[in-house]
Design an enzyme around this catalytic site. Structure first.
Site, PDB file in Angstrom:
ATOM      1  N   ARG A 235       0.862  -1.186   0.000  1.00 42.31           N
ATOM      2  CA  ARG A 235       0.000   0.000   0.000  1.00 42.31           C
ATOM      3  C   ARG A 235       0.896   1.234   0.000  1.00 42.31           C
ATOM      4  O   ARG A 235       1.883   1.305   0.738  1.00 42.31           O
ATOM      5  CB  ARG A 235      -0.910   0.019   1.226  1.00 42.31           C
ATOM      6  CG  ARG A 235      -2.095  -0.925   1.156  1.00 42.31           C
ATOM      7  CD  ARG A 235      -3.119  -0.504   0.086  1.00 42.31           C
ATOM      8  NE  ARG A 235      -4.290  -1.380   0.054  1.00 42.31           N
ATOM      9  CZ  ARG A 235      -4.393  -2.467  -0.721  1.00 42.31           C
ATOM     10  NH1 ARG A 235      -3.409  -2.810  -1.534  1.00 42.31           N
ATOM     11  NH2 ARG A 235      -5.504  -3.186  -0.706  1.00 42.31           N
ATOM     12  N   GLU A 264      -3.352   7.447  -4.141  1.00 42.39           N
ATOM     13  CA  GLU A 264      -3.821   6.851  -5.387  1.00 42.39           C
ATOM     14  C   GLU A 264      -5.167   7.404  -5.832  1.00 42.39           C
ATOM     15  O   GLU A 264      -6.037   7.550  -4.971  1.00 42.39           O
ATOM     16  CB  GLU A 264      -3.977   5.328  -5.148  1.00 42.39           C
ATOM     17  CG  GLU A 264      -3.048   4.501  -5.968  1.00 42.39           C
ATOM     18  CD  GLU A 264      -3.092   3.033  -5.579  1.00 42.39           C
ATOM     19  OE1 GLU A 264      -2.187   2.594  -4.871  1.00 42.39           O
ATOM     20  OE2 GLU A 264      -4.036   2.366  -5.992  1.00 42.39           O
ATOM     21  N   HIS A 282      -1.059  -0.160  -9.959  1.00 46.28           N
ATOM     22  CA  HIS A 282      -1.665  -1.063  -8.973  1.00 46.28           C
ATOM     23  C   HIS A 282      -2.241  -2.316  -9.654  1.00 46.28           C
ATOM     24  O   HIS A 282      -3.459  -2.555  -9.608  1.00 46.28           O
ATOM     25  CB  HIS A 282      -2.742  -0.332  -8.155  1.00 46.28           C
ATOM     26  CG  HIS A 282      -2.996  -0.992  -6.829  1.00 46.28           C
ATOM     27  ND1 HIS A 282      -3.431  -0.300  -5.726  1.00 46.28           N
ATOM     28  CD2 HIS A 282      -2.875  -2.294  -6.422  1.00 46.28           C
ATOM     29  CE1 HIS A 282      -3.586  -1.139  -4.706  1.00 46.28           C
ATOM     30  NE2 HIS A 282      -3.240  -2.359  -5.115  1.00 46.28           N
TER      31      HIS A 282
HETATM   32  C1  GLV Z   1      -4.708  -5.321  -3.825  1.00 45.82           C
HETATM   33  O1  GLV Z   1      -4.049  -4.356  -3.641  1.00 45.82           O
HETATM   34  C2  GLV Z   1      -5.237  -6.108  -2.767  1.00 45.82           C
HETATM   35  O2  GLV Z   1      -5.188  -5.704  -1.595  1.00 45.82           O
HETATM   36  O3  GLV Z   1      -5.771  -7.192  -3.070  1.00 45.82           O
END
Ligand code: GLV
Length: 317
Positions: A235, A264, A282
């Protein structure tokens, strides 16, 4: 459902036998207003990491909500205690995305270490070139480079398995770093300070919590080798993005590979101009079978709770 999921997951959702409200713009998540309106009267919400499931949203559902099933392993977008105190189950999709995310992580490690994207940009620029002994020289990953895994959980372990095949030395923090699976892979459990000092590649795999926000800031970047590469597929807010940009600009570290960002989808304005960073939107879990498995698991969690059974993958309390 805040987005259309895989065909298999959509079929499973239809088979739940409840009316479905699906935000079906393939290119954008629902606006806050659309979401607040859509959840009114819902017994279940299947959310993605783009949706903030906070108290206001929980209140907007009325009183019948029984589960928020996040279709992601991370669940920092959900006010978990608020949901649980209303008797609402919260689930995520752990396990099914470990390999895909580890593949993406390793892609970023190799791309940043061997400057693959920078080299690709150079070729596309049309510049004259000829093979040269110093051209695009980068870090030798397979010559015993040290990988530091911050937060050795399921995904970190999958990254460690790949690192072992690449002849890397692996050090790690996290509760599983001292366990037997880690030991079998030759992983050494260390404190964060030691990890930062010895690693050629630092890869972030812990969840985002108040304790891990800005875990990697100016001081931690300064404690790394000047040749170090930082990779983040967890993250964004775990890394102080402004400090990272300064470190990359000033040669405090050598490079970075990022799949996630602090705010983001916005990026720190400095990032795009840096050659020594590889930037992905991402896509860590974006394998077709993986996304299908995530969607099906989210729906399965809903099915369990609506049937009065415990969900398959509740988030830890
Ligand atoms: C993606 O970032 C997830 O947490 O699955």
């Amino acid at each position: 459902m805040s987005r259309q999921l895989s065909p298999g997951a959509m079929e499973a959702a239809v088979s739940l036998g409840h009316p479905l409200v699906v935000h079906d713009d393939p290119d954008a998540p629902p606006s806050r207003r659309q979401l607040l309106d859509a959840v009114r009267g819902a017994v279940a919400i299947i959310s993605l990491l783009t949706e903030k499931i906070d108290e206001e949203l929980l209140d907007a559902t009325g009183s019948g909500l029984r589960i928020v099933a996040n279709c992601a392993v991370g669940y920092d977008n959900i006010a978990v205690s608020a949901a649980m105190s209303r008797g609402v189950a919260v689930t995520n999709t752990p396990g099914v995305l470990d390999e895909a995310t580890a593949d993406c992580t390793f892609g970023l490690i190799l791309a940043a270490a061997r400057r693959l994207v920078e080299a690709d940009r150079f070729i596309r620029s049309g510049a004259d070139w000829i093979w040269g002994p110093q051209a695009f020289v980068g870090l030798d990953v397979s010559a015993g480079a040290t990988l530091g895994i911050i937060g050795l959980g399921r995904i970190g372990m999958a990254v460690a398995r790949r690192a072992a095949a690449f002849n890397m030395r692996v050090v790690a923090t996290g509760s599983r770093a001292a366990g037997s699976e880690a030991a079998a892979l030759g992983v050494q459990a260390v404190e964060l300070a030691q990890l930062l000092a010895v690693s050629d590649v630092v890869s972030v795999h812990c969840p985002l919590t108040e304790a891990t926000r800005h875990l990697i800031g100016r001081a931690e970047l300064a404690a790394m080798k000047p040749t170090a590469i930082v990779v983040n597929t967890a993250r964004g807010p775990i890394v102080d993005e402004a400090a990272l940009v300064s470190a990359l600009q000033d040669g405090v570290i050598a490079g970075a590979g990022l799949d996630v960002y602090e705010d983001e989808p916005a990026l720190h304005p400095g990032l795009r101009h840096l050659d020594n960073v590889v930037l992905l939107p991402h896509i860590g879990s974006a394998g077709d079978a993986t996304r299908d498995a995530m969607g099906r698991l989210a729906v399965e969690n809903v099915r369990c709770v609506l049937d009065g059974s415990p969900p398959r993958t509740p988030v830890p309390r």
